[in-house]
Design an enzyme around this catalytic site. Structure first.
Site, mmCIF file in Angstrom:
data_model
loop_
_atom_site.group_PDB
_atom_site.id
_atom_site.type_symbol
_atom_site.label_atom_id
_atom_site.label_comp_id
_atom_site.label_asym_id
_atom_site.label_seq_id
_atom_site.Cartn_x
_atom_site.Cartn_y
_atom_site.Cartn_z
ATOM 1 N N ARG A 68 16.790 -44.097 -95.867
ATOM 2 C CA ARG A 68 16.555 -43.706 -97.412
ATOM 3 C C ARG A 68 15.658 -42.835 -98.100
ATOM 4 O O ARG A 68 16.058 -42.715 -98.949
ATOM 5 C CB ARG A 68 14.953 -44.879 -96.436
ATOM 6 C CG ARG A 68 13.706 -45.299 -97.721
ATOM 7 C CD ARG A 68 12.782 -46.060 -97.397
ATOM 8 N NE ARG A 68 12.016 -46.486 -98.403
ATOM 9 C CZ ARG A 68 11.025 -46.310 -98.734
ATOM 10 N NH1 ARG A 68 10.689 -46.220 -98.196
ATOM 11 N NH2 ARG A 68 10.171 -47.499 -100.357
ATOM 12 N N HIS A 72 17.639 -41.833 -101.825
ATOM 13 C CA HIS A 72 16.229 -42.333 -103.004
ATOM 14 C C HIS A 72 16.277 -40.658 -103.515
ATOM 15 O O HIS A 72 16.788 -40.393 -104.647
ATOM 16 C CB HIS A 72 14.521 -41.855 -102.231
ATOM 17 C CG HIS A 72 14.100 -43.190 -102.062
ATOM 18 N ND1 HIS A 72 13.101 -43.586 -102.194
ATOM 19 C CD2 HIS A 72 14.775 -44.456 -101.292
ATOM 20 C CE1 HIS A 72 13.457 -45.237 -102.126
ATOM 21 N NE2 HIS A 72 13.664 -45.431 -101.002
ATOM 22 N N ASP A 73 16.921 -40.191 -102.962
ATOM 23 C CA ASP A 73 17.133 -38.552 -102.930
ATOM 24 C C ASP A 73 18.258 -38.605 -103.646
ATOM 25 O O ASP A 73 18.385 -38.021 -105.616
ATOM 26 C CB ASP A 73 17.405 -37.739 -101.763
ATOM 27 C CG ASP A 73 17.903 -36.056 -102.600
ATOM 28 O OD1 ASP A 73 17.325 -35.677 -103.608
ATOM 29 O OD2 ASP A 73 19.192 -35.416 -101.854
ATOM 30 N N VAL A 76 18.162 -40.587 -107.683
ATOM 31 C CA VAL A 76 17.403 -39.035 -108.744
ATOM 32 C C VAL A 76 18.650 -38.079 -108.856
ATOM 33 O O VAL A 76 18.164 -37.269 -108.097
ATOM 34 C CB VAL A 76 16.525 -39.415 -108.244
ATOM 35 C CG1 VAL A 76 15.483 -39.197 -109.197
ATOM 36 C CG2 VAL A 76 15.565 -40.967 -108.761
ATOM 37 N N PRO A 169 17.080 -48.169 -107.539
ATOM 38 C CA PRO A 169 17.243 -49.797 -106.789
ATOM 39 C C PRO A 169 15.891 -50.218 -106.945
ATOM 40 O O PRO A 169 15.333 -49.714 -106.089
ATOM 41 C CB PRO A 169 18.077 -50.260 -106.650
ATOM 42 C CG PRO A 169 19.466 -48.316 -106.743
ATOM 43 C CD PRO A 169 18.212 -47.498 -106.594
ATOM 44 N N HIS A 199 19.193 -52.051 -94.771
ATOM 45 C CA HIS A 199 18.392 -52.741 -94.381
ATOM 46 C C HIS A 199 18.074 -53.279 -93.114
ATOM 47 O O HIS A 199 17.475 -53.943 -93.032
ATOM 48 C CB HIS A 199 18.251 -53.513 -96.008
ATOM 49 C CG HIS A 199 17.496 -53.154 -97.239
ATOM 50 N ND1 HIS A 199 17.798 -54.469 -97.949
ATOM 51 C CD2 HIS A 199 17.196 -51.862 -97.215
ATOM 52 C CE1 HIS A 199 17.273 -53.462 -99.074
ATOM 53 N NE2 HIS A 199 17.143 -52.055 -98.676
ATOM 54 N N THR A 200 19.501 -53.071 -92.659
ATOM 55 C CA THR A 200 19.666 -54.054 -90.946
ATOM 56 C C THR A 200 18.746 -52.736 -90.235
ATOM 57 O O THR A 200 18.174 -53.349 -89.389
ATOM 58 C CB THR A 200 21.280 -53.819 -90.045
ATOM 59 O OG1 THR A 200 20.407 -54.589 -88.872
ATOM 60 C CG2 THR A 200 21.565 -51.617 -90.109
ATOM 61 N N ASP A 259 23.874 -52.151 -87.063
ATOM 62 C CA ASP A 259 24.958 -53.263 -87.354
ATOM 63 C C ASP A 259 24.596 -54.257 -88.582
ATOM 64 O O ASP A 259 24.421 -54.037 -89.110
ATOM 65 C CB ASP A 259 24.812 -54.179 -85.863
ATOM 66 C CG ASP A 259 23.050 -54.848 -85.661
ATOM 67 O OD1 ASP A 259 22.483 -55.133 -87.143
ATOM 68 O OD2 ASP A 259 22.686 -54.642 -84.696
#
Length: 331
Positions: A68, A72-73, A76, A169, A199-200, A259
């Site tokens: 994450r 995020h890096d 931007v 996003p 998002h897994t 996965d």
């Protein structure tokens, strides 16, 4: 085919070959290469791997945090480690914005940087350390690197909170806004669906999805696209009003396993965020979700998109700097 449509009938094997070629071309053109530090700091990647794996062994939620942070890096100012900079004086850094206040794992990057500086001072960038650590944290469970990380990035000297919301996003995004934001960064529809697969891993804060439970359209209603039984489960975890500190696993069946199960969750209308559910609102992205749900090669596809993302907006050559400490620019 009309302009803007995506031919998802192309066999995935062929698409993968195209992605590898595109990613490699981007990396070569922009000055990145695999094993960039082979001569200048040959121990660098092993140090990143050893420290990252040691931390993951004692903290199994760390992969989600580092992946994450890398996302995020990169979204931007590109992958320049601007997310790592602390606020100095009155100009707030990226860390200070609401989407980034829940990031964690900075101390792992600090420890890796400190160790590398002891061995090769002023050589290895924080941006490269973050990209490598994100990959290595996920790879730990597989005992092999899941994708190549070309290196040679340099560190930026600017981090502005004011730039975050327009570039990152959001979990509240519609499909069109997601696709436009990814397109602005040089990523396509396939990258959007694949990178959403991260998002897994990890958790979501109640404040990021409670509107879907209690006030979706502003009339005290529930998001009709959310599985009703799952919505009731979420309401028990996140009473209204939402406690910002409360979290829910994004992939409740395998929250610590990297996965393809995320795509099954989305197809069951149990994607936690509005941005997850949005993948089913577009015909082409929904087809890719269904393909990935049955594919045996999600990890390879994901890795190719990570390579593309990792080359976004990078600084190379004489641009930027090699920070001595990841939280501060050099004097």
């Amino acid at each position: 085919m009309k302009a803007g449509e995506h031919d998802i009938s192309i066999p995935f094997l062929y698409v993968t070959a195209l992605w590898i070629g595109i990613a490699s071309g981007l990396c070569n053109a922009r000055g990145l290469k695999v094993n960039f530090y082979h001569n200048s700091c040959p121990q660098a990647e092993k140090i990143v791997k050893d420290i990252t794996e040691s931390r993951v062994r004692s903290n199994p939620v760390l992969p989600a945090k580092l992946i994450r942070m890398h996302y995020h890096d990169c979204f931007v100012r590109g992958c320049d480690a601007s997310i790592l900079l602390d606020t100095v004086n009155d100009t707030k850094s990226e860390k200070e914005t609401v989407p980034n206040q829940t990031l964690s794992g900075y101390e792992v990057i600090d420890d890796i940087k400190a160790k590398i500086e002891q061995v090769c001072p002023g050589v290895v960038s924080c941006a490269d350390i973050l990209a490598l650590a994100a990959r290595d944290s996920v790879s730990f469970a597989f005992n092999r690197p899941l994708w190549e990380v070309p290196t040679g990035r340099r560190d930026g000297r600017i981090s502005l909170a004011s730039e975050v919301l327009d570039n990152l996003p959001s979990p509240f995004s519609t499909f069109d806004s997601l696709l436009q934001m990814f397109s602005n960064k040089g990523l396509d529809l396939k990258d959007l669906v694949l990178l959403s697969g991260a998002h897994t891993l990890g958790v979501g804060h109640c404040s990021a999805f409670s509107r879907r439970l209690y006030n979706f359209t502003g009339n005290g209603d529930q998001d009709p696209s959310l599985d009703p039984a799952y919505a009731e489960f979420l309401k028990k975890q996140c009473p209204n009003p939402a406690n910002p500190a409360t979290t829910v696993e994004m992939d409740p069946q395998s929250p610590l396993s990297f996965d393809k199960h995320y795509y099954q969750t989305v197809l069951e209308n149990k994607g936690l965020f509005q941005s997850d559910a949005a993948l089913l609102t577009n015909r082409d992205s929904a087809k890719i979700v269904r393909r990935l749900q049955i594919s045996h090669s999600f990890i390879a596809y994901f890795g190719n998109s990570m390579k593309k993302m990792g080359a976004m907006g990078i600084l190379t050559g004489d641009a930027g700097e090699i920070r001595k400490q990841c939280r501060f620019i050099n004097p």
